[in-house]
Motif scaffolding. Sequence first.
Motif, PDB file in Angstrom:
ATOM      1  N   UNK A 127      71.521   2.007  94.645  1.00 50.43           N
ATOM      2  CA  UNK A 127      69.972   2.719  94.181  1.00 50.43           C
ATOM      3  C   UNK A 127      69.339   3.817  95.353  1.00 50.43           C
ATOM      4  N   UNK A 128      70.078   3.979  95.545  1.00 46.58           N
ATOM      5  CA  UNK A 128      69.393   5.063  96.641  1.00 46.58           C
ATOM      6  C   UNK A 128      68.519   4.674  97.736  1.00 46.58           C
ATOM      7  N   UNK A 129      69.847   4.024  98.401  1.00 51.73           N
ATOM      8  CA  UNK A 129      68.496   3.795  99.830  1.00 51.73           C
ATOM      9  C   UNK A 129      68.562   4.669 100.609  1.00 51.73           C
ATOM     10  N   UNK A 130      70.434   5.286 100.278  1.00 54.53           N
ATOM     11  CA  UNK A 130      70.419   6.194 101.961  1.00 54.53           C
ATOM     12  C   UNK A 130      70.933   7.209 101.084  1.00 54.53           C
ATOM     13  N   UNK A 267      63.581  -1.159 101.133  1.00 60.18           N
ATOM     14  CA  UNK A 267      63.602   0.616 102.257  1.00 60.18           C
ATOM     15  C   UNK A 267      64.215   1.853 101.305  1.00 60.18           C
ATOM     16  N   UNK A 268      64.065   2.506 102.253  1.00 61.51           N
ATOM     17  CA  UNK A 268      64.677   3.658 101.870  1.00 61.51           C
ATOM     18  C   UNK A 268      65.022   4.968 102.978  1.00 61.51           C
ATOM     19  N   UNK A 269      65.761   5.923 103.505  1.00 62.60           N
ATOM     20  CA  UNK A 269      66.281   6.044 104.417  1.00 62.60           C
ATOM     21  C   UNK A 269      65.435   8.190 103.823  1.00 62.60           C
ATOM     22  N   UNK A 270      64.815   8.080 103.240  1.00 65.13           N
ATOM     23  CA  UNK A 270      64.215   9.654 102.942  1.00 65.13           C
ATOM     24  C   UNK A 270      63.897  10.644 103.886  1.00 65.13           C
ATOM     25  N   UNK A 274      61.360   6.753 107.709  1.00 65.67           N
ATOM     26  CA  UNK A 274      61.758   5.603 106.552  1.00 65.67           C
ATOM     27  C   UNK A 274      63.444   5.591 106.353  1.00 65.67           C
ATOM     28  N   UNK A 275      63.884   5.758 108.309  1.00 68.16           N
ATOM     29  CA  UNK A 275      64.830   5.511 108.273  1.00 68.16           C
ATOM     30  C   UNK A 275      64.772   4.900 109.863  1.00 68.16           C
ATOM     31  N   UNK A 276      63.307   4.664 110.622  1.00 65.53           N
ATOM     32  CA  UNK A 276      63.971   4.143 111.527  1.00 65.53           C
ATOM     33  C   UNK A 276      62.933   2.848 111.067  1.00 65.53           C
ATOM     34  N   UNK A 277      62.220   2.957 110.017  1.00 58.40           N
ATOM     35  CA  UNK A 277      61.886   1.607 109.083  1.00 58.40           C
ATOM     36  C   UNK A 277      63.036   0.850 109.019  1.00 58.40           C
ATOM     37  N   UNK A 450      53.450  -0.068 104.271  1.00 58.35           N
ATOM     38  CA  UNK A 450      55.066  -0.194 103.585  1.00 58.35           C
ATOM     39  C   UNK A 450      54.878  -0.416 102.308  1.00 58.35           C
ATOM     40  N   UNK A 451      55.219   0.462 101.146  1.00 54.66           N
ATOM     41  CA  UNK A 451      54.795  -0.515 100.052  1.00 54.66           C
ATOM     42  C   UNK A 451      55.785  -1.560  99.728  1.00 54.66           C
ATOM     43  N   UNK A 452      55.490  -1.845  98.430  1.00 58.22           N
ATOM     44  CA  UNK A 452      56.252  -3.300  98.023  1.00 58.22           C
ATOM     45  C   UNK A 452      56.738  -2.731  96.895  1.00 58.22           C
ATOM     46  N   UNK A 453      58.507  -2.854  97.093  1.00 58.66           N
ATOM     47  CA  UNK A 453      59.234  -2.766  95.701  1.00 58.66           C
ATOM     48  C   UNK A 453      58.746  -3.607  94.284  1.00 58.66           C
ATOM     49  N   UNK A 454      58.733  -2.095  93.581  1.00 56.75           N
ATOM     50  CA  UNK A 454      58.312  -2.573  92.083  1.00 56.75           C
ATOM     51  C   UNK A 454      59.653  -2.516  90.932  1.00 56.75           C
TER      52      UNK A 454
END
Length: 466
Positions: A127-130, A267-270, A274-277, A450-454
């Motif tokens: 789902x676009x995570x990486x 989460x995401x790695x954009x 983001x990758x640190x989180x 950090x935003x909530x997923x929606x």
Amino acid sequence: MYGNDDFERGPQSMQNKYNGKTLLCRTDYNGQTVTGRISMSTEAVDVKIVGFEDFFRFESNRAIPLQLEDNQFCTVLPATTSLGSSASANLVTYFADVDVRQAIVGFRPWGAGDLIQEFQFKLSDTNGLFIAPDIQKAIVAADVNDPPDSKIVEVTTDGITIKISFSYTFGWSDQNFQVSDVVGTVVFDEGKTTEQINELIGTLGTFFTAAAGIEVWLSDYWIKPSVDNEQPLMGGGSAPAHFQLIWPTGRVGRPVDYGGLKPTGLLRCWCESDRKTTTDCLRFWVENWKTWESAFIGMLVAIREGNTFGPNRIVNACKWFESTPGVEQLKVTRKEELKAISAAAISKAHDLGLDIDGRISGAIERLRTESRKQLFERLIEAEKIKDDEALRTRFLEDLLEAYRVRGDFAHAKFYHKSDDDFGQYVRVTRAVEALAFLLLFRQLPLPDDHPWPHGPNSFTDYFTIP
């Protein structure tokens, strides 16, 4: 190729080599060679061994090393072994059907003492995570003599290093690297058994699912033994050995149809931040698995169910919430404190001319444990739900109603009088899932903003219900 490390270059996957195929095989039984065939797929691995006129027997939990027709070895661990025979005229043929729960394919049999030093896996849709545009661009722009760093996230903790990277190939026609899959590699300071690997796969699977917002599967496992890990080559010399680890799923894999609508991931790695989180959260997941395992699995089940609300959905929601560390109902553990409170209340009652000692003692005893309503009120207050009194009131009412409904379902009363009744069931179930998710969200090492997923089926959607 997956980078500079020989193991990471990656052997041919099962999907390309063995999946859906049947091969001849043979094995040794008490000094005799018996032959058979093996059929392999991601759903099942089945073996039939034929002894012809010689009777033989294999134990169900003992590994069987099979030599395949391509001279590779497949060491299978049976789930069940069924012995049989058939007769033709005066001849009897003995055979065994083996239902396999684990198979390891490599240049030699996998021994009972073999341990795993490294293992590699692929991921289903994340789902676009990486997605990491900067890393992907760097891979494409890299020079052939200077292979790029394809690492997305990497965590080292408790003697384990987990790395998620882009795999890439080199196109000789255009002299450019091309990004293909996302792969994971795990390296252990000390060798692990396949059982220990299986537990780690459960840990990683729940993390990737929670992070992506949709269920993520790990598959296509390749392992490297801690010893005897060099495969001899025909022309001399040797090369790093790769063994394929196959765990049949027992089901036909079908992609989930989201109808073009997916929830956003947690989460995401954009970018680098983001990758640190994501790295910090992966470390939290691995280090706290033993404590949070039941809660993590509860979240996985809820994500897997998506928009399906059967009777088990609310049961899982309540179990997920109850298994979350820190949500235990508060208890007064010191009996002398309750006795002192009871004595003071009884004394005051006597001063007022009331003889209700037993009722007072019973009421004080009930104070020993926090009520469910008090627990929910405390958690809602601690989590600082939106400054919306109507929402907070509805949240509390829905949580209490969810437990009443769960009690009804425990007595096989899963029915709904109307669409509105079913809608209420969905809403109260989502309320429990929202609270359980929120408790986890607050524990993760996330930035303050950090935003909530929606989006569809996101747990936080409950807070936007009109």
